[in-house]
Design an enzyme around this catalytic site. Structure first.
Site, PDB file in Angstrom:
ATOM      1  N   CYS A   1      -5.474  10.371   4.093  1.00 55.03           N
ATOM      2  CA  CYS A   1      -6.115   9.435   5.009  1.00 55.03           C
ATOM      3  C   CYS A   1      -7.339  10.054   5.660  1.00 55.03           C
ATOM      4  O   CYS A   1      -8.198   9.367   6.179  1.00 55.03           O
ATOM      5  CB  CYS A   1      -5.130   9.015   6.095  1.00 55.03           C
ATOM      6  SG  CYS A   1      -3.442   8.963   5.513  1.00 55.03           S
TER       7      CYS A   1
HETATM    8  N1  PMP Z   1       2.733   7.751   9.137  1.00 50.65           N
HETATM    9  C1  PMP Z   1       2.782   8.806   8.317  1.00 50.65           C
HETATM   10  C2  PMP Z   1       3.623   9.990   8.693  1.00 50.65           C
HETATM   11  C3  PMP Z   1       2.043   8.810   7.123  1.00 50.65           C
HETATM   12  O1  PMP Z   1       2.091   9.885   6.306  1.00 50.65           O
HETATM   13  C4  PMP Z   1       1.261   7.678   6.802  1.00 50.65           C
HETATM   14  C5  PMP Z   1       0.445   7.674   5.540  1.00 50.65           C
HETATM   15  N2  PMP Z   1       1.222   7.514   4.390  1.00 50.65           N
HETATM   16  C6  PMP Z   1       1.260   6.583   7.678  1.00 50.65           C
HETATM   17  C7  PMP Z   1       2.005   6.656   8.854  1.00 50.65           C
HETATM   18  C8  PMP Z   1       0.454   5.342   7.413  1.00 50.65           C
HETATM   19  O2  PMP Z   1       0.925   4.665   6.300  1.00 50.65           O
HETATM   20  P1  PMP Z   1       0.118   3.397   5.749  1.00 50.65           P
HETATM   21  O3  PMP Z   1      -1.290   3.871   5.500  1.00 50.65           O
HETATM   22  O4  PMP Z   1       0.853   3.058   4.498  1.00 50.65           O
HETATM   23  O5  PMP Z   1       0.174   2.325   6.755  1.00 50.65           O
END
Ligand code: PMP
Length: 394
Positions: free
Chosen positions: A329
């Site tokens: 991210c």
């Molecule tokens: N929390 C954690 C611990 C993550 O690793 C992630 C990313 N996979 C997220 C939240 C956010 O997930 P998403 O982008 O699928 O909403």
């Protein structure tokens, strides 16, 4: 192993959808399209499917009843509802929130947003393994604290937090405990009752379900407000016509995870430990990030002095191996991960980090291939790096 073979070791960034999950989703894209809120038979059959999926998710986390599970569009939305929804509904009782400094951005940023709206937020420090400082948690918790949000495990370093101990501390006061289990769900057994969790974020794709769907467990009686207002779906907490195939697929993924988790957990731990040993032992100035044993079964987070994680990543990619230099991210920013920095790593140490995350299709021969190629990759990059001491270049 053939050079054209591609090895995927980046399961924290994204996972395939299990074919058994796709199979149960297909009818809900082709034939079963009634709106679950409609009272005719088309709606009734899809409503039943949504409720069955809810039961399977409740069972995966040992929730007391299916009505505690609310579907969302994913972990980011679940975290936002948990934090902003609890804050807004409980501001009559207090305005203080505690979280950790190594949370995902979907926890940190809602907390920072709340700071611009009259809330106070404490970001707890972590130790060199990434464990939250429990003494500081005790000290910071006051009668004004309404919520503590701590992740179950960190996907970047693998470290699993002592959630039960955290919950016992949090509940000495009147605060709720929210746990982001995105990186852990489907990998380790979760028990919201046993571990004393009030709100739990879950993500479907992280357990081989479809993308674009998640859930929030909310213990009965928790005071919370919706963020999205509309037609009143999900008992008013999360309006919007249901993502039917997504929910059904998530339910199936949860059912499979519950059945296969312990066997897969054991298999992955063996592969993980083999990979860790194989890519650290033969290479000097190499280290493990996170705790050696209290870590996710699929997580191999390492670092090499004098070279950059991105360069290793590119070399691996040329050899057919997909890994990551940290959080998918935030990799676009090229800034070192906040998680590694908060654990006390220096800027250049954090930059030398590399993350392999295993999944259920990975085989031992793939791990052996990576073990075979890593020493040469590191050696070649160290020869080119101006930071490498002379004796290591020979
Ligand atoms: N929390 C954690 C611990 C993550 O690793 C992630 C990313 N996979 C997220 C939240 C956010 O997930 P998403 O982008 O699928 O909403």
């Amino acid at each position: 192993m053939s050079k054209t073979k591609r090895i995927y070791l980046d399961h924290t960034a994204g996972r395939f959808t299990d074919s058994r999950v796709i199979e149960v989703m297909l009818p809900f894209m082709k034939l079963l399209y009634g709106n679950p809120s409609s009272i005719h038979s088309f709606g009734q059959e899809t409503r039943q499917a949504v409720e069955d999926a809810r039961i399977k998710i409740a069972e995966l986390i040992s929730a007391e009843r299916k009505e505690t599970i609310f579907f969302t569009s994913g972990a980011t939305e679940s975290n936002n509802i948990a934090i902003k929804g609890v804050a807004d509904r409980n501001k009559d009782r207090g305005t203080h929130i505690i979280t950790s400094s190594i949370e995902h951005m979907s926890v940190l940023n809602p907390c920072k947003f709340l700071m611009t709206n009259g809330f106070k937020v404490t970001f707890l420090p972590v130790d060199k393994y990434g464990f939250v400082n429990l003494e500081r948690l005790k000290e910071e918790l006051t009668d004004d604290t309404i919520l503590v949000s701590i992740m179950y495990a960190n996907g970047e370093i693998g470290t699993i937090q002592p959630i039960k101990a955290i919950s016992q501390i949090v509940h000495t006061k009147n605060a709720y405990l929210h746990v982001d289990a995105t990186a852990a769900n489907g990998q380790v057994p979760l028990d919201v009752k046993g571990e004393g969790i009030d709100l739990l974020t879950l993500s479907s794709n992280d357990m081989y379900g479809p993308k674009g769907v998640g859930a929030l467990y909310i213990k009965k009686g928790t005071r919370i407000k919706p963020l999205v207002h509309g037609g009143g779906q999900e008992r008013g907490l999360r309006s919007g016509t249901e993502n039917l195939p997504g929910m059904v697929g998530f339910g199936k993924a949860a059912e499979i995870a519950k059945k296969e988790l312990l066997t897969e957990n054991k298999r992955l731990k063996n592969l993980r430990d083999k990979l860790i040993k194989g890519i650290l032992d033969p290479i000097s100035h190499s280290f493990l990030n996170g705790h050696p044993t209290k870590r996710l079964p699929n997580n191999v987070a390492v670092r090499y002095d004098f070279i950059e994680g991105e360069s290793i990543l590119l070399s691996l990619d040329m050899m057919g191996v997909a890994a990551s230099s940290g959080s998918a991210c935030t990799t676009k920013t090229l800034e070192p991960s906040h998680v590694l920095r908060e654990m006390g790593l220096k800027h250049e140490e954090a930059h030398g980090s590399l993350l392999f995350t295993l999944g259920k299709q990975n085989k031992e021969e793939e791990v052996e291939y990576v073990i075979d190629i890593m020493p040469n990759i590191v050696k070649r990059l160290r020869v080119m790096s101006p930071l490498t001491p002379k004796e290591l270049k020979e």
